[in-house]
Write a protein that holds these residues in place. Structure first.
Motif, PDB file in Angstrom:
ATOM      1  N   MET A  11       0.823  -1.203   0.000  1.00  0.00           N
ATOM      2  CA  MET A  11       0.000   0.000   0.000  1.00  0.00           C
ATOM      3  C   MET A  11       0.864   1.262   0.000  1.00  0.00           C
ATOM      4  SD  MET A  11      -3.157   1.069   0.063  1.00  0.00           S
ATOM      5  CE  MET A  11      -4.145  -0.275   0.743  1.00  0.00           C
ATOM      6  N   ARG A  12       1.951   1.216   0.748  1.00  0.00           N
ATOM      7  CA  ARG A  12       2.848   2.381   0.800  1.00  0.00           C
ATOM      8  C   ARG A  12       3.451   2.678  -0.579  1.00  0.00           C
ATOM      9  NH1 ARG A  12       5.453   3.894   5.752  1.00  0.00           N
ATOM     10  NH2 ARG A  12       4.270   3.153   7.547  1.00  0.00           N
ATOM     11  N   TRP A  13       3.905   1.639  -1.296  1.00  0.00           N
ATOM     12  CA  TRP A  13       4.487   1.856  -2.615  1.00  0.00           C
ATOM     13  C   TRP A  13       3.442   2.358  -3.607  1.00  0.00           C
ATOM     14  CZ3 TRP A  13       9.162   2.877  -3.343  1.00  0.00           C
ATOM     15  CH2 TRP A  13      10.193   2.235  -2.646  1.00  0.00           C
ATOM     16  N   ARG A  14       2.219   1.889  -3.493  1.00  0.00           N
ATOM     17  CA  ARG A  14       1.160   2.365  -4.385  1.00  0.00           C
ATOM     18  C   ARG A  14       0.903   3.851  -4.171  1.00  0.00           C
ATOM     19  NH1 ARG A  14      -3.964  -1.248  -3.495  1.00  0.00           N
ATOM     20  NH2 ARG A  14      -4.816   0.291  -4.971  1.00  0.00           N
ATOM     21  N   ILE A  15       0.883   4.268  -2.923  1.00  0.00           N
ATOM     22  CA  ILE A  15       0.644   5.683  -2.621  1.00  0.00           C
ATOM     23  C   ILE A  15       1.791   6.542  -3.127  1.00  0.00           C
ATOM     24  CG2 ILE A  15       0.404   7.348  -0.750  1.00  0.00           C
ATOM     25  CD1 ILE A  15      -1.062   5.186   0.843  1.00  0.00           C
ATOM     26  N   VAL A  16       3.026   6.088  -2.852  1.00  0.00           N
ATOM     27  CA  VAL A  16       4.192   6.850  -3.296  1.00  0.00           C
ATOM     28  C   VAL A  16       4.233   6.915  -4.817  1.00  0.00           C
ATOM     29  CG1 VAL A  16       6.719   6.807  -3.420  1.00  0.00           C
ATOM     30  CG2 VAL A  16       5.563   6.410  -1.234  1.00  0.00           C
ATOM     31  N   GLY A  17       3.905   5.810  -5.471  1.00  0.00           N
ATOM     32  CA  GLY A  17       3.907   5.801  -6.928  1.00  0.00           C
ATOM     33  C   GLY A  17       2.906   6.788  -7.510  1.00  0.00           C
ATOM     34  N   ARG A  18       1.749   6.890  -6.931  1.00  0.00           N
ATOM     35  CA  ARG A  18       0.740   7.817  -7.439  1.00  0.00           C
ATOM     36  C   ARG A  18       1.120   9.266  -7.151  1.00  0.00           C
ATOM     37  NH1 ARG A  18      -5.208   5.072  -7.126  1.00  0.00           N
ATOM     38  NH2 ARG A  18      -4.566   2.961  -7.694  1.00  0.00           N
ATOM     39  N   LEU A  19       1.752   9.487  -5.996  1.00  0.00           N
ATOM     40  CA  LEU A  19       2.226  10.852  -5.709  1.00  0.00           C
ATOM     41  C   LEU A  19       3.320  11.248  -6.699  1.00  0.00           C
ATOM     42  CD1 LEU A  19       2.347  10.736  -1.802  1.00  0.00           C
ATOM     43  CD2 LEU A  19       0.787  12.097  -3.201  1.00  0.00           C
ATOM     44  N   GLY A  20       4.222  10.302  -6.996  1.00  0.00           N
ATOM     45  CA  GLY A  20       5.280  10.587  -7.954  1.00  0.00           C
ATOM     46  C   GLY A  20       4.756  10.822  -9.357  1.00  0.00           C
ATOM     47  N   ALA A  21       3.587  10.241  -9.665  1.00  0.00           N
ATOM     48  CA  ALA A  21       2.985  10.425 -10.989  1.00  0.00           C
ATOM     49  C   ALA A  21       2.182  11.718 -11.087  1.00  0.00           C
ATOM     50  CB  ALA A  21       2.091   9.234 -11.317  1.00  0.00           C
ATOM     51  N   GLY A  22       2.114  12.461  -9.979  1.00  0.00           N
ATOM     52  CA  GLY A  22       1.434  13.749 -10.020  1.00  0.00           C
ATOM     53  C   GLY A  22       0.061  13.790  -9.393  1.00  0.00           C
TER      54      GLY A  22
END
Length: 241
Positions: A11-22
């Motif tokens: 879940m943490r990586w999914r959140i970080v990935g979406r934040l990094g995608a804007g």
């Protein structure tokens, strides 16, 4: 999602990935049902360290050891009616570890024990079960005409006192009617009321209330058998067969 629940690494990586995608933090909070502080702290941790792993040592130290947790589980199963406060005192007397009743409840929840009201009924013995099963097998091929001449009856005693039923026991989910979890908590102190009724294929009898006094064999004959059974011409099948 409960905001106090620890996020797993996926879940943490999914959140970080979406934040990094804007994607905005507000959108992520709504999608994952999180508070802004949780998302903000996670994003800041990733930007500062490049990692999303929870730092070791974070959070309050666990108050009990694995051995003490097992001890709580054992004594709760041995005395299912013990309160959390009693179990806390037992743990302190045995190990010297003092914990709150809330901590005791949490440890028991982890082992599958929860405080629930006990079932109130008379548990069937193995003999009761065999007798009932044999009776059902003997009558499974009866016709409608044969069942039409049978009257099933039962008597129940009701207490005239108020029962708050505030007693709880520790039990696992799905074990409500195990003999160890069944309690007969009403001893009818201070007076009670005995009632009788019967059912048959095409109807039922009136509810008969016994007046005060002991229900003897003579009273049962005069108040039940004579007016309800003999006059109707049915066979009597007691509920306790």
């Amino acid at each position: 999602m409960n905001n106090h629940q620890r996020l797993d690494d996926g879940m943490r990586w999914r959140i970080v990935g979406r934040l990094g995608a804007g994607q905005s933090q507000v959108q992520i909070c709504r999608e994952f049902n999180l508070t802004p502080s949780v998302v903000c702290k996670l994003w800041k941790q990733f930007q500062d360290t490049g990692s999303i792993e929870r730092k070791p040592g974070q959070g309050r130290p666990r108050a009990t050891t694995a051995t003490e947790d097992r001890y709580l589980s054992i004594i709760a199963r041995g005395n299912r009616g013990a309160t959390s406060s009693q179990l806390s005192r037992d743990l302190y007397a045995a190990t010297g570890t003092r914990v709150s009743r809330v901590t005791v409840s949490k440890r028991l929840h982890e082992t599958g024990l929860f405080a629930r009201r006990p079932a109130v009924c008379v548990p069937l013995t193995s003999t009761n079960g065999r007798v009932r099963l044999a009776w059902c097998r003997d009558h499974r091929d009866w016709s409608m005409g044969q069942w039409a001449t049978v009257l099933f009856t039962a008597e129940s005693r009701f207490s005239l006192n108020t029962d708050s039923r505030c007693t709880f026991i520790w039990r696992e989910p799905g074990t409500r009617y195990l003999p160890s979890n069944v309690r007969e908590i009403d001893y009818y102190g201070g007076g009670g009321l005995m009632v009788w009724a019967g059912i048959m294929l095409d109807g039922r009898t009136p509810l008969h209330v016994f007046e005060r006094g002991t229900v003897t064999g003579v009273r049962y004959r005069d108040e039940i058998l004579e007016p309800y059974v003999r006059l109707s011409g049915v066979q009597l099948a007691l509920s306790s067969f």
